[in-house]
Design a protein around this motif. Structure first.
Motif, short mmCIF file in Angstrom:
data_model
loop_
_atom_site.label_atom_id
_atom_site.label_comp_id
_atom_site.label_asym_id
_atom_site.label_seq_id
_atom_site.Cartn_x
_atom_site.Cartn_y
_atom_site.Cartn_z
N ASN A 63 -10.69 20.67 17.06
CA ASN A 63 -9.91 19.43 17.16
C ASN A 63 -8.91 19.53 18.30
OD1 ASN A 63 -10.74 17.79 14.65
ND2 ASN A 63 -10.33 19.83 13.83
N PRO A 64 -9.41 19.46 19.54
CA PRO A 64 -8.51 19.54 20.69
C PRO A 64 -7.69 18.27 20.84
CG PRO A 64 -10.73 19.09 21.42
CD PRO A 64 -10.82 19.31 19.94
N GLY A 65 -6.76 18.30 21.77
CA GLY A 65 -5.92 17.13 21.95
C GLY A 65 -5.31 17.07 23.33
N VAL A 93 -1.10 6.32 32.14
CA VAL A 93 -2.18 7.24 31.81
C VAL A 93 -2.20 8.45 32.74
CG1 VAL A 93 -3.58 5.44 30.76
CG2 VAL A 93 -3.88 5.97 33.18
N SER A 94 -1.51 8.34 33.86
CA SER A 94 -1.42 9.49 34.78
C SER A 94 -0.66 10.65 34.17
CB SER A 94 -0.75 9.08 36.09
OG SER A 94 0.56 8.60 35.86
N SER A 95 0.08 10.39 33.07
CA SER A 95 0.89 11.44 32.45
C SER A 95 0.12 12.25 31.42
CB SER A 95 2.13 10.83 31.79
OG SER A 95 1.79 10.08 30.63
N VAL A 96 -1.17 11.97 31.21
CA VAL A 96 -1.93 12.70 30.20
C VAL A 96 -2.08 14.17 30.58
CG1 VAL A 96 -4.22 12.23 31.18
CG2 VAL A 96 -3.96 12.60 28.71
N ASP A 97 -1.94 15.03 29.60
CA ASP A 97 -2.05 16.48 29.82
C ASP A 97 -2.79 17.10 28.66
OD1 ASP A 97 -1.80 19.14 30.39
OD2 ASP A 97 0.39 19.21 30.32
N PRO A 101 -7.20 20.93 33.49
CA PRO A 101 -7.08 20.06 34.67
C PRO A 101 -8.31 19.21 34.95
CG PRO A 101 -6.09 22.18 35.14
CD PRO A 101 -6.77 22.32 33.80
N ALA A 102 -9.49 19.78 34.78
CA ALA A 102 -10.71 19.01 35.05
C ALA A 102 -10.85 17.84 34.08
CB ALA A 102 -11.93 19.93 34.95
N LEU A 103 -10.46 18.05 32.82
CA LEU A 103 -10.53 16.97 31.84
C LEU A 103 -9.48 15.90 32.15
CD1 LEU A 103 -11.64 15.68 29.30
CD2 LEU A 103 -10.14 17.17 27.95
N ASP A 104 -8.29 16.34 32.55
CA ASP A 104 -7.24 15.36 32.92
C ASP A 104 -7.71 14.47 34.06
OD1 ASP A 104 -5.69 16.55 31.00
OD2 ASP A 104 -4.52 17.74 32.41
N GLU A 105 -8.39 15.07 35.04
CA GLU A 105 -8.91 14.29 36.16
C GLU A 105 -9.98 13.32 35.68
OE1 GLU A 105 -11.03 15.00 40.53
OE2 GLU A 105 -10.25 16.71 39.39
N HIS A 106 -10.83 13.78 34.75
CA HIS A 106 -11.89 12.93 34.22
C HIS A 106 -11.28 11.76 33.44
CE1 HIS A 106 -16.11 12.79 32.12
NE2 HIS A 106 -15.92 11.78 32.96
N PHE A 107 -10.20 12.01 32.72
CA PHE A 107 -9.53 10.95 31.98
C PHE A 107 -9.11 9.79 32.88
CE2 PHE A 107 -7.96 13.77 28.26
CZ PHE A 107 -9.03 13.38 27.48
N GLN A 108 -8.80 10.08 34.13
CA GLN A 108 -8.35 9.03 35.05
C GLN A 108 -9.50 8.17 35.56
OE1 GLN A 108 -4.98 8.83 35.29
NE2 GLN A 108 -5.02 10.66 33.99
N SER A 109 -10.73 8.66 35.40
CA SER A 109 -11.89 7.98 35.96
C SER A 109 -12.30 6.77 35.13
CB SER A 109 -13.07 8.95 36.05
OG SER A 109 -13.61 9.20 34.76
#
Length: 209
Positions: A63-65, A93-97, A101-109
Motif C-alpha cells: 500500500n504505497p502512497g 499537482v507539481s507538489s506530489v512526492d 522521482p520517476a513516478l512523480d514525473e509520470h504523475f505529471q503526465s
C-alpha cells in the motif's frame, strides 16, 4: 435518531472550539462565549503545516502512497451558523512526492494528473454538518481533478484551537479522511493491478486572517 437542533449545532461548534491542543504550547482555547462574540472568521491554511496523503493498493501486495505538500486555501468558520462554514482548497499537482522521482514525473503526465492542462486539484465545500460525536463533522464538497468534478464527503475532526505562541494569531487544527475512486476522474492507468480506491488523509493548521 433525532437531528440536532440549530442551537445544539452552535453549542457543538463552540464546545469543539473550546478544546486546546494539550502539550502543544498553545494558550487555552476560546471559551464558547468568546467564540460566539468573535463572529465569522477566515483562517488561511498554513502550507508549512498542511499535508494531503494519498495511498493505494499495488497488486494486493503493498500500500504505497504519496503526499502533496503545497496545500493552499481558506477555511471560513461561522460559530453562529455552523452550516454556513466553508472550505476552499487548491493543491498544485507539481507538489506530489511519492519518494520515487520517476513516478512523480509520470504523475505529471497525461496518463495521470495532466499537469500541463490541469495544474491544480481543488476542493470547494457545499455543506458542513455535525455528526453528534463531539468535535466530529462531515464536509460535503466538489473535488476537481483533471478538470473533472465529483462530489465527495470528508470525515473531519477539529483537533483544537488556540493562540499561536509565535504569531499570537488565533489558530485551528483539523484532520480529515475520505476515499475516492480514481476512475471517476479519468485516472484509469494500470487498473485493476493498481487499485481504483484511493484513500486520502488530510492534516492541516490554519491561522486567522
Amino acid at each position: 435518531m433525532k437531528r440536532p437542533s440549530f442551537p445544539m449545532l452552535r453549542a457543538a461548534l463552540a464546545g469543539a472550539l473550546a478544546l486546546s491542543l494539550g502539550g502543544a504550547g498553545l494558550t487555552p482555547a476560546l471559551a464558547p462565549a468568546a467564540v460566539e462574540a468573535a463572529g465569522v472568521r477566515d483562517y488561511a491554511i498554513d502550507p508549512t503545516h498542511a499535508q494531503v496523503r494519498i495511498s493505494w493498493n499495488h497488486m494486493g501486495l503493498s500500500n504505497p502512497g504519496a503526499t502533496f505538500e503545497a496545500v493552499q486555501g481558506v477555511i471560513r468558520i461561522d460559530p453562529g451558523h455552523p452550516a454556513a462554514s466553508r472550505v476552499s482548497v487548491r493543491i498544485p499537482v507539481s507538489s506530489v512526492d511519492s519518494g520515487v522521482p520517476a513516478l512523480d514525473e509520470h504523475f505529471q503526465s497525461a496518463d495521470f494528473f495532466d499537469a500541463a492542462n490541469h495544474p491544480d486539484v481543488t476542493f470547494e465545500s457545499t455543506a458542513v454538518r455535525f455528526t453528534g460525536m463531539g468535535n466530529a463533522f462531515e464536509v460535503d464538497g466538489d473535488l476537481t481533478i483533471r478538470g473533472v468534478t465529483r462530489p465527495v464527503t470528508l470525515q473531519a475532526r477539529l483537533n483544537g484551537t488556540g493562540i499561536h505562541p509565535m504569531t499570537q494569531a488565533p489558530v485551528v487544527g483539523f484532520a480529515a479522511t475520505t476515499r475516492i475512486q480514481r476512475s471517476d476522474f479519468g485516472l484509469e492507468v494500470a487498473l485493476p493491478m493498481v487499485s481504483d480506491d484511493i484513500d486520502v488523509q488530510i492534516t492541516l493548521e490554519a491561522s486567522a486572517q
